[in-house]
Design a protein around this motif. Sequence first.
Motif, PDB file in Angstrom:
ATOM      1  N   PHE A  32       9.713  -5.462  14.530  1.00 28.49           N
ATOM      2  CA  PHE A  32       8.613  -5.013  13.693  1.00 28.49           C
ATOM      3  C   PHE A  32       7.633  -6.163  13.478  1.00 28.49           C
ATOM      4  O   PHE A  32       8.039  -7.335  13.400  1.00 28.49           O
ATOM      5  CB  PHE A  32       9.135  -4.560  12.325  1.00 28.49           C
ATOM      6  N   ASP A  33       6.350  -5.826  13.385  1.00 32.87           N
ATOM      7  CA  ASP A  33       5.362  -6.859  13.076  1.00 32.87           C
ATOM      8  C   ASP A  33       5.584  -7.352  11.651  1.00 32.87           C
ATOM      9  O   ASP A  33       5.561  -6.558  10.699  1.00 32.87           O
ATOM     10  CB  ASP A  33       3.945  -6.300  13.211  1.00 32.87           C
ATOM     11  N   PRO A  34       5.807  -8.674  11.451  1.00 34.44           N
ATOM     12  CA  PRO A  34       6.146  -9.172  10.111  1.00 34.44           C
ATOM     13  C   PRO A  34       4.995  -9.120   9.115  1.00 34.44           C
ATOM     14  O   PRO A  34       5.234  -9.147   7.902  1.00 34.44           O
ATOM     15  CB  PRO A  34       6.574 -10.625  10.381  1.00 34.44           C
ATOM     16  N   THR A  35       3.756  -9.040   9.609  1.00 38.81           N
ATOM     17  CA  THR A  35       2.616  -8.981   8.692  1.00 38.81           C
ATOM     18  C   THR A  35       2.479  -7.608   8.053  1.00 38.81           C
ATOM     19  O   THR A  35       2.287  -7.488   6.841  1.00 38.81           O
ATOM     20  CB  THR A  35       1.319  -9.343   9.434  1.00 38.81           C
ATOM     21  N   PHE A  36       2.596  -6.584   8.845  1.00 36.56           N
ATOM     22  CA  PHE A  36       2.367  -5.228   8.357  1.00 36.56           C
ATOM     23  C   PHE A  36       3.654  -4.531   7.921  1.00 36.56           C
ATOM     24  O   PHE A  36       3.604  -3.579   7.142  1.00 36.56           O
ATOM     25  CB  PHE A  36       1.660  -4.410   9.435  1.00 36.56           C
ATOM     26  N   PHE A  37       4.780  -4.988   8.429  1.00 41.21           N
ATOM     27  CA  PHE A  37       6.078  -4.432   8.038  1.00 41.21           C
ATOM     28  C   PHE A  37       7.009  -5.586   7.658  1.00 41.21           C
ATOM     29  O   PHE A  37       7.943  -5.921   8.391  1.00 41.21           O
ATOM     30  CB  PHE A  37       6.668  -3.600   9.181  1.00 41.21           C
ATOM     31  N   PRO A  38       6.757  -6.201   6.506  1.00 40.31           N
ATOM     32  CA  PRO A  38       7.513  -7.406   6.142  1.00 40.31           C
ATOM     33  C   PRO A  38       8.979  -7.139   5.824  1.00 40.31           C
ATOM     34  O   PRO A  38       9.810  -8.038   5.953  1.00 40.31           O
ATOM     35  CB  PRO A  38       6.767  -7.921   4.906  1.00 40.31           C
ATOM     36  N   ASP A  39       9.323  -5.928   5.399  1.00 36.18           N
ATOM     37  CA  ASP A  39      10.714  -5.612   5.061  1.00 36.18           C
ATOM     38  C   ASP A  39      11.037  -4.209   5.568  1.00 36.18           C
ATOM     39  O   ASP A  39      11.196  -3.265   4.801  1.00 36.18           O
ATOM     40  CB  ASP A  39      10.926  -5.694   3.553  1.00 36.18           C
ATOM     41  N   PRO A  40      11.136  -4.043   6.892  1.00 35.95           N
ATOM     42  CA  PRO A  40      11.330  -2.695   7.445  1.00 35.95           C
ATOM     43  C   PRO A  40      12.634  -2.043   7.000  1.00 35.95           C
ATOM     44  O   PRO A  40      12.686  -0.827   6.838  1.00 35.95           O
ATOM     45  CB  PRO A  40      11.291  -2.917   8.960  1.00 35.95           C
ATOM     46  N   GLN A  41      13.684  -2.862   6.790  1.00 34.21           N
ATOM     47  CA  GLN A  41      14.940  -2.261   6.361  1.00 34.21           C
ATOM     48  C   GLN A  41      14.810  -1.612   4.991  1.00 34.21           C
ATOM     49  O   GLN A  41      15.318  -0.500   4.749  1.00 34.21           O
ATOM     50  CB  GLN A  41      16.044  -3.318   6.323  1.00 34.21           C
ATOM     51  N   ARG A  42      14.081  -2.271   4.090  1.00 29.06           N
ATOM     52  CA  ARG A  42      13.867  -1.679   2.775  1.00 29.06           C
ATOM     53  C   ARG A  42      13.063  -0.382   2.889  1.00 29.06           C
ATOM     54  O   ARG A  42      13.369   0.612   2.220  1.00 29.06           O
ATOM     55  CB  ARG A  42      13.143  -2.670   1.876  1.00 29.06           C
ATOM     56  N   MET A  43      12.046  -0.390   3.735  1.00 29.25           N
ATOM     57  CA  MET A  43      11.246   0.810   3.937  1.00 29.25           C
ATOM     58  C   MET A  43      12.116   1.966   4.433  1.00 29.25           C
ATOM     59  O   MET A  43      12.042   3.096   3.908  1.00 29.25           O
ATOM     60  CB  MET A  43      10.130   0.525   4.942  1.00 29.25           C
ATOM     61  N   ILE A  44      12.944   1.710   5.434  1.00 30.69           N
ATOM     62  CA  ILE A  44      13.802   2.746   5.998  1.00 30.69           C
ATOM     63  C   ILE A  44      14.779   3.258   4.948  1.00 30.69           C
ATOM     64  O   ILE A  44      14.990   4.473   4.800  1.00 30.69           O
ATOM     65  CB  ILE A  44      14.533   2.221   7.242  1.00 30.69           C
ATOM     66  N   ASP A  45      15.369   2.337   4.187  1.00 27.55           N
ATOM     67  CA  ASP A  45      16.323   2.749   3.163  1.00 27.55           C
ATOM     68  C   ASP A  45      15.656   3.602   2.086  1.00 27.55           C
ATOM     69  O   ASP A  45      16.245   4.576   1.600  1.00 27.55           O
ATOM     70  CB  ASP A  45      16.975   1.520   2.526  1.00 27.55           C
ATOM     71  N   GLU A  46      14.438   3.266   1.705  1.00 25.47           N
ATOM     72  CA  GLU A  46      13.739   4.048   0.683  1.00 25.47           C
ATOM     73  C   GLU A  46      13.394   5.441   1.199  1.00 25.47           C
ATOM     74  O   GLU A  46      13.423   6.428   0.451  1.00 25.47           O
ATOM     75  CB  GLU A  46      12.472   3.318   0.229  1.00 25.47           C
ATOM     76  N   ILE A  47      13.048   5.541   2.478  1.00 24.18           N
ATOM     77  CA  ILE A  47      12.781   6.852   3.069  1.00 24.18           C
ATOM     78  C   ILE A  47      14.064   7.678   3.096  1.00 24.18           C
ATOM     79  O   ILE A  47      14.075   8.864   2.715  1.00 24.18           O
ATOM     80  CB  ILE A  47      12.174   6.691   4.467  1.00 24.18           C
ATOM     81  N   HIS A  48      15.153   7.079   3.524  1.00 23.42           N
ATOM     82  CA  HIS A  48      16.432   7.786   3.547  1.00 23.42           C
ATOM     83  C   HIS A  48      16.845   8.239   2.150  1.00 23.42           C
ATOM     84  O   HIS A  48      17.402   9.332   1.984  1.00 23.42           O
ATOM     85  CB  HIS A  48      17.514   6.879   4.127  1.00 23.42           C
ATOM     86  N   ALA A  49      16.582   7.409   1.162  1.00 25.20           N
ATOM     87  CA  ALA A  49      16.977   7.741  -0.205  1.00 25.20           C
ATOM     88  C   ALA A  49      16.295   9.008  -0.705  1.00 25.20           C
ATOM     89  O   ALA A  49      16.782   9.662  -1.638  1.00 25.20           O
ATOM     90  CB  ALA A  49      16.670   6.577  -1.148  1.00 25.20           C
ATOM     91  N   GLN A  50      15.169   9.369  -0.090  1.00 21.46           N
ATOM     92  CA  GLN A  50      14.449  10.584  -0.479  1.00 21.46           C
ATOM     93  C   GLN A  50      14.852  11.786   0.369  1.00 21.46           C
ATOM     94  O   GLN A  50      14.224  12.842   0.275  1.00 21.46           O
ATOM     95  CB  GLN A  50      12.946  10.336  -0.378  1.00 21.46           C
ATOM     96  N   GLY A  51      15.883  11.607   1.184  1.00 27.95           N
ATOM     97  CA  GLY A  51      16.357  12.719   2.002  1.00 27.95           C
ATOM     98  C   GLY A  51      15.549  12.949   3.257  1.00 27.95           C
ATOM     99  O   GLY A  51      15.648  14.021   3.857  1.00 27.95           O
ATOM    100  N   VAL A  52      14.750  11.970   3.677  1.00 22.93           N
ATOM    101  CA  VAL A  52      13.888  12.103   4.847  1.00 22.93           C
ATOM    102  C   VAL A  52      14.416  11.213   5.963  1.00 22.93           C
ATOM    103  O   VAL A  52      14.823  10.079   5.728  1.00 22.93           O
ATOM    104  CB  VAL A  52      12.431  11.720   4.498  1.00 22.93           C
ATOM    105  N   ARG A  53      14.388  11.733   7.160  1.00 21.95           N
ATOM    106  CA  ARG A  53      14.776  10.943   8.323  1.00 21.95           C
ATOM    107  C   ARG A  53      13.611  10.074   8.769  1.00 21.95           C
ATOM    108  O   ARG A  53      12.444  10.398   8.524  1.00 21.95           O
ATOM    109  CB  ARG A  53      15.243  11.858   9.465  1.00 21.95           C
ATOM    110  N   PHE A  54      13.952   8.995   9.492  1.00 20.79           N
ATOM    111  CA  PHE A  54      12.951   8.011   9.900  1.00 20.79           C
ATOM    112  C   PHE A  54      12.957   7.872  11.414  1.00 20.79           C
ATOM    113  O   PHE A  54      14.015   7.838  12.051  1.00 20.79           O
ATOM    114  CB  PHE A  54      13.254   6.652   9.256  1.00 20.79           C
TER     115      PHE A  54
END
Length: 834
Positions: A366-388
Amino acid sequence: MIHRRTPARLRRRVPVLFSGLLLLTLLPVAAPGARAAVSAEPAEPAVAWRVGAAPFGLTFLDHGRPVTAEAGGAVAGPGGRLSYQVGGSATSQEGATYHRLTDLVSRRDVPGGTAYTVATDEPARTATVTVTRTAQGVRVRWSLRPSGDVTAVFEALTAGGAEHYLGGSSAAYVDLRGHIRGWSPGKEGNEAGDYCQNQEQSASTFYLSSGGYGLWADTDHVGRFAFPGATHGSDGPTCANTPKPPSGAAQPYPCPVAATARPDRVQICVKDAGLSYDVYTGSPAAVTSAYYRTVGLPSMPPASEFALMKWRDVNADQAQVLDDVAQLKRLDIPLGTIWIDNPWERQPAGNTHRINGSACTNSGEFDPTFFPDPQRMIDEIHAQGVRFGLWVTSHVVSAPSSSQGGGSCAGINDVWAKNGWLVPGTNYIDFTNPAAREHYVDQLTRIFRMGVDLAKEDRSEEYRFETTPFAGGPGAGLYLRYPDLYQSAVTEAMRRAHGNDFETLVRAGVPGTAQHTHGMWGSDVFETFAGLRTSVRYGTSESLTGHFAWGSDTGGIDPKAPANATNSPTPSLFTRWAQFSAVSPVFEVGGAGLNATPWKYDPDTIRRFRDAVTLHYELFPYLYGLARTASRTGVPILRAVGFQYPGDENAWAQDQEFMVGPDLLAAPVTADRADADGAAGRPTPVDVYLPAGRWVDLYSGQVVDGGRTITRETSLDEFPLYLRAGASIGFNTRALGGWRTGELSRPGLSGSLYAPEPGHAVRLRVSGATEQQAVVLLPQAPRSVTVAGRALPHAADTGALRTAREGWTFTSGPFGGVVLKLSPHGRAADVTIR
C-alpha cells in the motif's frame, strides 16, 4: 459451511443461509400454466453420426434426426469443409495454397468409434478423421499426414435459413447469425464500434444453434467462427487498439473466412495443423450442460458475491474509503463489499498526483502516504460487516506517464523486469515462468491475509501474444490461455489466504476460467444510453461463456462527447442502469463521476437507487438458486430470450431484453430518449416482446397475454419486469423488513413470489422449520386465508404484520398482492386463498 480467516466479529455478520432460502418452500398445488421451454436439469443427449464416402462427409443426428452435417461443395480454403492451408505463416498468407479432403479410403474400429482414412487433393498427403462417442456427445478429430507445412484448417457445417446462434460475448448483438466471432480475448472486429477499448471479451470456442445442436472446438490456438451470411469484411479483422501485438512483435493475420457471404453454413477456421471438436445435441440447456460437463463446470460463488459492491475510480485516502461505507449506511442502502481500485500501491517518491494508473503496480505494498495504516482500515470495514477488496492486475507499471502522475518506479517494482519475468515487448507478467508466478502468488497471499476478501482482476486481454515467445513455449499455443494463467494465480493466492471463502471479479475469460473464478464485470463502457445498451448485450451473451455471476459498472465509467458538465451519468441514466443492475447477478456501483458518490444525487435519484438495490436483495434467493443450478449444469442465470424459447423466431430478435432464469423477463429502459423523458418527468415507451403464455407485470399487476410485442409506458420509478403466470420464485419481500449492512438474508425474510394463473383458485403447500414469507400476486384482497384449514389472522397493514407471529395482509402498487407471514411448519400444509 463458511471457512473464513477473519476476526470473529466479522464472521458473526456474514449473511447466514438456511435451507429454506435455497429451495422454494411455498409451492403451488396443481396450478396449471405454461411449461418452461427448457429444463434446468437437461437429459443426457443421444448423438450419432452417419458417413458419406464419396465425397467423405459426416452428418450428425439426435435420436436419429439429422441436426447438422459437414457442408457440401468442393471449396478448398475459407468457407470450405474439411480443407486446409499449406504454407504462409502466422503473420502472412503470402505463398499459401488451399487444399481439401476428398473420398473415403478405408475405415477401422477404435474404442468408442471409427477412424476413417480420407484422401486429399494432394497425392502425397492423407487425412485421418476419427469419430468417437463421448459421455456428452460425439467427438471429431482430424489430422493430416504429413502435417509439418499445414498452417490452418477449415471446417463448415450446414445451416438452415431460420437458424440462430449464441456463444461468446458481444458489444453489438446477441444472435450471432451474420457475424464473425473471434476466439481471442479482447475486442475484435468492427462489431465493437465505439467500444474498441479495453473491455472484456471472453474468447469462446463454443456456440449453440437453435437447430438443436452445439459445437465446441477443443483448441488453444487462434481461430474464428463465421456464422451464416458473414464475410471477412463485414465485421472487420481487428480493432485498432486492443488487442495489439507486443512491441517488436509482428501483427498476426486473422484466421481467414470466405470473402463472400455463405448463408448456408457455419465456418470454422483454426490456425493449427489439425482440428478436434465436439458436437452436442438437444435444447439450448441440454447443449450448454453437455459442454460444461466436458470442459469443467463453473464454480459456485459465495453468497456475498450477490450483495451490493462499491468502489471509486480513485480513492483519495483510507479515510475516504471508510466514509463511503458510512454514507451508504446513512442512506439505509445495504452494502456487502467495498474495494479500492487502481491506484492503491506505492507511487514514485514525491509524486502526489493521484489518478488512475499513477501507482507502481505489482509492488505489493500500500502507498504509505495515502494508506498509512491499511490494516486498521480493513479491520474497521470488517467490524461493520462489510467485506474488503482490492484491484489487482497482471501488468507492471514501471514509469507512469506525466498524465498518470509521472516519476520512476525504480526500486519499487522493478524486480519483474530485472529478473526477466515479463512477456517480451510488454509490461505483462509471464505466468508460464515458474519463478515469476510463485513471486506473484506469494506477494498477493501476504496482502490477502490482511483481510482482503475480493480480488477485482483487471487486464490480461490487451495484447495479442500469438507471435510472442513465452518462457513456457511459443505464443501460438499459449495466447488464449493467458487470462486463465493470470486468474488461476490470483485464485491460488486467495485460497492460500482464505481457503474457499473469497470473491473474485474478472473482466476477461477463456474456456475454463470460470472453474476458478466467481464473477465478471463488463468494464469501461461509456456513460451513455448506448453504453447501457452495450452492457445489456454483454450480460446476455457473456453469461453463456460460464461467467454466470455477471454485472456491469452501474452508470458506466468513460465520458463521451457530448458529456454532461460533471462527466457523470445523468440522474435518468443512473436510475435506468441501476434497474438493470437490480436484475443482474452482480450489482456493483462506482466509477469516476457521481455514480461513485450516489449520495450526491438529488433525493428522488437516491430513492430510486435504494429501490433498485432493495429489489436486487429481494431477488437474491432466486438468483442464488439459479447460481446453484448454473454451477451444476452450466445453464446461465441471464439468458437470451431465444435460449429459453428456441422455437420462437421473434425471441431471437431481442437484444434489449432477456430472461433471468426460466420465469422472469426483464426489459431495461435503454432508449436514448429516456434521458429527456426522465428530466421532463415523462414516461418512456418501451417495446417489450412477451413469448407465448401469460405474464404478470410486477409493477402494475396487469396480466398480459404473450406471443406479441406490447408498448409499455414506463416512469422512472419502474421498468418492464414480468413473471410468468404459474411460476413461483424465491423472493425476500421488503414488505416485512429491510436489510442491514453486510446482510443478505435472515430468518423471516426467506420466501417466495407466486404469480397464480388468473381465474384459478389459489392453493399452495408450505413446509419448513423456519419462519417464511410469501407474496401472492393478486389484483384484490381475498376474503380469507387458511393454513391446513385454520384461518390465518388478518393484519391491517405490513407494519402490523411485521410484529405479528403469523398472518396476512394485502398491498397494492408494485409487487402488490397477498403478503403471507407463516410460522414454522414441521409438516406440509395447504394454504388456501379465497
